[in-house]
Design a protein around this motif. Structure first.
Motif, short mmCIF file in Angstrom:
data_model
loop_
_atom_site.label_atom_id
_atom_site.label_comp_id
_atom_site.label_asym_id
_atom_site.label_seq_id
_atom_site.Cartn_x
_atom_site.Cartn_y
_atom_site.Cartn_z
N TYR A 168 2.34 2.08 -3.89
CA TYR A 168 0.63 2.38 -4.66
C TYR A 168 0.29 3.80 -3.66
O TYR A 168 0.64 4.24 -4.83
N ILE A 190 -7.80 0.77 -2.72
CA ILE A 190 -6.27 0.96 -2.12
C ILE A 190 -6.19 1.40 -1.22
O ILE A 190 -5.80 0.70 -0.28
N ASN A 191 -6.22 2.76 -1.04
CA ASN A 191 -6.46 3.45 -0.24
C ASN A 191 -6.83 3.22 0.99
O ASN A 191 -6.51 3.28 2.53
N VAL A 242 -5.76 1.68 -11.53
CA VAL A 242 -5.73 3.29 -10.72
C VAL A 242 -7.25 3.05 -9.51
O VAL A 242 -8.32 3.41 -10.06
N SER A 243 -6.80 2.72 -8.51
CA SER A 243 -8.04 1.95 -7.20
C SER A 243 -8.15 3.25 -6.53
O SER A 243 -7.00 2.47 -5.67
N PRO A 244 -8.52 4.43 -6.01
CA PRO A 244 -8.56 4.66 -4.45
C PRO A 244 -8.95 3.55 -3.39
O PRO A 244 -9.24 3.74 -2.46
N VAL A 288 0.33 -1.15 -0.15
CA VAL A 288 -0.30 -0.33 -0.01
C VAL A 288 0.94 1.09 0.16
O VAL A 288 0.63 2.08 -0.65
#
Lengths: 311, 269, 363
Positions: free
Chosen positions: A148, B234-235, B230-232, A145
């Motif tokens: 990322y 993940i956050n 891209v994928s938020p 993460v």
């Protein structure tokens, strides 16, 4: 193999007073194969023997197997080894990965040093404890993460370039470059390197530093001539860990470095994913393990070299 | 004198910057998990919890959490047991070949996780143990057990070895001495080891990626998500993972500090 | 009169609420061997560290050759120190250790080597030049530490309890070596110790500290015979201190009523006492005779029973019981008492001349 180890145990807990006192100074009793000792002694040997040693041995073995008609076959051929090392790009990748590891070791050591120096010598005990706590925290966040996040920060449309845009620079390409990969390596190693350096710097004998000052040695000279040699073991250890972690890392070169040019870790994953060529992947893996062992021993040798007198 | 003060201030500022570098990705991930925009950049959008909602509504993430929970629990129990056994054996006995024996516990952390993962994959697939949840458990125990062993061994080194002998002297068998003397003393370390190994297993992704097959733990899910676009989300996942790991670690620390070596044990047998 | 080499002018050191050194004044002349002594925590090491620049004085001024050096960093001063822990650099050879100070002055490798080897030869350590310092014995390491400090030929050498880690035998030997070295070189030595016999054996002047203050400065003999106050009297040597009240004063001698009876002491010059004043008297244990009274002059006399005999080499100390759990000490050379056998509880007659008593200044 495990049975043999079990038979090596001698001694028993229900010892006579005599042998108890004999081993009293070490606090340990020699063992005899009784149920109690075997019960506690075997889990480690069994589990690790079966699921750690055996797989490693198998890895080495696998590097000598062959793939015929897309099928894996037990064999004893050196073709994989010869084949892989003949390929120019394999040798290049090996050298490159060594270089990356060395780069990570050097860069992280240099960046970490002022921080660990400050924490060791220029802060109060309470601040130091806080610093240590903050440095341990990242170990329990997800490395993937964090990488990322860096992707987002370093991207051409990301936060840093947005900030650069406000002052009229850019966009600066940071992803898919060596710079990106190094940022990733730092994310991986920096906390550990700072902690290891901090630990060894804290253990430097303060009176040596004062003696150097007393004999005319200024601030920076003292750091170079007294502090660093005194903390040598810890500093080398920190750099070695940085090397080991970066050498084997997969996520940073892929996510932040763009996968090209590849590192050994990328090569292994590719070899496995496309074509399932396990023996070739095994060759790379065994090479990596051997390299790491050589590097570790060399580092230890240099770390403890001060025992020899110099004139 | 002022040169000293200047140097001190600059060095302290440097520490703050270094810590900042370490925490930037964590903080950013956290902030943007609540950001309405898809893409993490400035200026910020509006506050939103949609990403958290998204990961819980779609199928794979909750499943990954469930998988991680099962794996984490099993790994914690097994590694702590084996780690305890190894620590006790080291504490109590000496024998020929002991250093070889102990190296079994000390070597795994020195092998890069990529290679461990690959090796486990090759081996487990040969013995048909791969691709299942138990594959991840097996591999993770190999990786996490050294942590448990180190923690418990440290605690045992604080104990007077005569305590065990005193128990024998007063008529206790080895087993009863173990249950009545060793285990109570080592209990804080055992509990800490449970939480620590769970945390380590929870975060480990490389080995799990290789051997888990379709069974994804949370970090493996993140890795797969990263391979896509891209994928938020993940956050959101990352922040949750951080919160859970930190909680586990803090509980482990708390338990370890709870009982200090000198305190008398008030246990009734 | 030559200007003193080192001057401490009202130098004080505070650590927050705690004061380690209260405004002390001290002058050290060129070529002197000064010992700064006192019990643990008296501030002697702090004072030495302030001279070396390792601590900054909170108040006052330190002057070296007339120049104020308070603001100078340790490496800007020429005050090499021999450390209690020796502080030899463990990863360097003996030669490199000794050369260190010269290297800091950027002297050429050739010069460094020559000078360092010269000192090593002087110390009898030339054969060890290439060895690592961990391979040397305690006494040898001590000499390396001294050579390292002296190689730059400083004006003043600071020594912080350098012999405290050595065993008794080696200590005595090193004491005389250090004393001889100082006489030969003529360098000023400032030596900190808590060991009274060490200070007295080596120094030409001693400064006694207690509680962060200098209690007395003087030659060893002066301090021994005429202690400035009660603390010094108790700290130095074997002294008996007796408290009493003044009863009479006939100009030459004074009469004091004490727990030991009435005692005569010489009237202190420059001070007047009136009856009823509280007086403290000091009688050195080695000025007391037993058995028979010494000839001439006013004699003080005491009868007491023996508690114990204490042998330390050639000196015997008798402890006499004077009531109230107090002890009166008599020191004699062992050979003087060879013919006598003592038994505990035996009645002993002790005598001393009135002029051998010393009146302590009022505290």
């Amino acid at each position: 193999m495990i049975r043999r180890q079990a038979r090596r145990f001698q001694g028993a807990p229900q010892d006579s007073a005599a042998s108890s006192t004999a081993s009293h100074r070490q606090g340990r009793a020699p063992l005899k194969p009784d149920g109690y000792a075997l019960f506690w002694g075997s889990p480690l040997a069994l589990w690790q023997g079966l699921f750690f040693l055996a797989p490693l041995a198998f890895l080495v073995l696998m590097s000598f197997w062959s793939v015929k008609n897309f099928r894996l076959e037990p064999d004893l051929t050196g073709a994989n080894w010869v084949g892989m090392w003949r390929k120019g790009y394999v040798v290049d990748t090996y050298v490159r990965t060594l270089g990356y590891g060395a780069l990570a070791a050097v860069v992280s050591s240099l960046i970490a040093f002022p921080a660990s120096y400050a924490l060791a010598f220029k802060t109060s005990a309470a601040t130091r404890r806080l610093g240590i706590f903050l440095l341990i925290t990242p170990f329990f966040t997800s490395y993937t993460v964090r990488i990322y996040s860096w992707q987002g920060v370093l991207s051409d449309d990301g936060i840093l370039n947005a900030l650069f845009g406000y002052v009229g620079i850019g966009p600066v390409a940071m992803l898919n470059t060596l710079f990106g990969t190094v940022i990733g390596y730092l994310t991986l190693c920096l906390p550990l390197v700072i902690l290891l350096q901090l630990f060894s710097l804290s253990n430097v004998d303060r009176s040596l530093i004062e003696a150097a000052h007393n004999l005319g040695c200024g601030r920076i000279r003292t750091v170079i001539l007294v502090i660093i040699p005194s903390a040598k073991v810890g500093l080398i250890l920190a750099a070695t860990f940085a090397f080991i972690l970066s050498f084997g890392d997969f996520v940073s070169p892929v996510s932040l470095g763009g996968s090209k040019p590849p590192t050994l870790s990328i090569l292994i994953v590719d070899t496995v994913k496309q074509g399932n060529h396990w023996p070739r992947a095994a060759v790379i893996a065994v090479t990596m393990v051997v390299t790491l062992i050589v590097v570790a021993f060399t580092a230890l040798y240099f770390a403890y070299a001060h025992r020899r007198a110099r004139s | 004198m002022t040169v000293d003060r200047l140097i001190r201030r600059m060095l302290r500022a440097y520490v703050v910057i270094a810590l900042g570098f370490v925490f930037v990705p964590i903080v950013i991930s956290f902030i943007f998990s609540f950001n309405s925009d898809r893409f993490p950049t400035l200026p910020l959008g509006s506050f939103s919890t949609e990403w958290y909602e998204a990961i819980f509504s779609e199928g794979q993430v909750p499943v990954a959490f469930r998988t991680s929970l099962i794996v984490g629990g099993a790994v914690a129990l097994l590694s702590t047991f084996i780690g305890f056994a190894a620590a006790y054996t080291d504490f109590r006995y000496r024998f020929f070949g002991k250093s070889v024996y102990m190296s079994l516990a000390l070597l795994p952390p020195t092998i890069p996780v990529l290679i461990l993962g690959l090796t486990m994959l090759m081996f487990l697939s040969r013995v048909s143990l791969v691709g299942e949840i138990h594959s991840v458990v097996i591999a993770h125990v190999v990786f996490c057990m050294p942590f448990a062993m180190a923690l418990i061994r440290l605690r045992l080194s604080q104990m007077d070895p005569d305590l065990e002998r005193a128990a024998w002297n007063l008529g206790a068998s080895s087993w009863r001495a173990m249950l009545g003397v060793i285990v109570p003393f080592a209990l804080p370390a055992i509990l800490s080891a449970l939480f620590l190994t769970a945390a380590v297993s929870f975060d480990e992704f490389m080995i799990a990626f290789f051997v888990g097959g379709v069974n994804e733990t949370v970090p493996v899910r993140v890795l797969n998500m990263m391979q896509g676009q891209v994928s938020p989300r993940i956050n959101a996942v990352g922040s949750l993972v951080f919160a859970i790991s930190m909680t586990l670690v803090i509980v482990a620390q708390f338990l370890l500090m709870m009982r200090r070596p000198g305190r008398p044990m008030l246990r009734r047998t | 009169m030559a200007e003193p080499l080192l001057v401490l002018d009202k130098v004080a050191k505070h650590y927050g609420e705690i004061t380690a050194v209260h405004g002390i004044d001290l002058e050290i002349a060129r070529g002197e061997f000064v010992a700064i002594m006192g019990p643990s925590g008296c501030g002697k090491t702090t004072t030495l560290r302030m001279i070396a620049g390792l601590e900054a004085p909170s108040e006052g001024e330190i002057r070296l050759n007339g120049e104020r050096v308070n603001e100078r960093k340790p490496w800007q001063r020429d005050t090499p120190m021999v450390w209690q822990s020796l502080a030899l650099f463990p990863y360097m050879s003996v030669l490199r250790n000794v050369e260190f100070g010269l290297k800091m002055r950027n002297q050429s490798a050739k010069t460094r080597r020559e000078k360092a080897m010269g000192w090593l030869e002087r110390m009898g350590l030339a054969a060890h030049a290439g060895r690592n310092i961990t391979q040397l014995s305690g006494g040898e390491r001590q000499r390396v530490a001294i050579a390292r400090a002296l190689v730059t030929e400083p004006e003043i050498l600071l020594l912080d309890e350098p012999l405290s880690a050595l065993d008794a035998h080696l200590r005595i030997r090193m004491q005389s070596e250090i004393t001889q070295l100082q006489r030969q070189l003529g360098i000023t030595f400032a030596y900190v110790t808590h060991n009274q016999s060490e200070a007295f054996a080596m120094a030409s002047r001693v400064a006694i500290m207690n509680g962060g203050r200098i209690q007395q400065v003087g030659s060893p003999r002066e301090v021994y015979r005429t202690p400035a106050n009660r603390f010094v009297a108790e700290f130095i040597g074997a002294n008996n201190i007796v408290d009493g009240t003044l009863r009479g004063n006939d100009g030459e001698a004074i009469l004091i009523e004490t727990g030991l009876g009435q005692l005569r002491a010489p009237a202190p010059i420059g001070r007047s006492y009136s009856p009823g004043d509280k007086i403290a008297l000091v009688i050195s244990a080695d000025r007391v005779a037993i058995g028979a009274a010494p000839k001439g002059g006013a004699i003080n006399h005491l009868e007491a029973s023996l508690i114990s005999e204490e042998f330390i080499g050639s000196v015997v100390t008798l402890h006499l019981d004077i009531g109230g759990e107090r002890v009166f000490r008599v020191q004699k050379q062992a050979h003087e008492l060879d013919a006598t056998a003592f038994t505990p509880g035996q009645k002993i007659s002790a005598f001393w001349r009135a002029e051998d008593m010393f009146v302590l200044p009022a505290d």
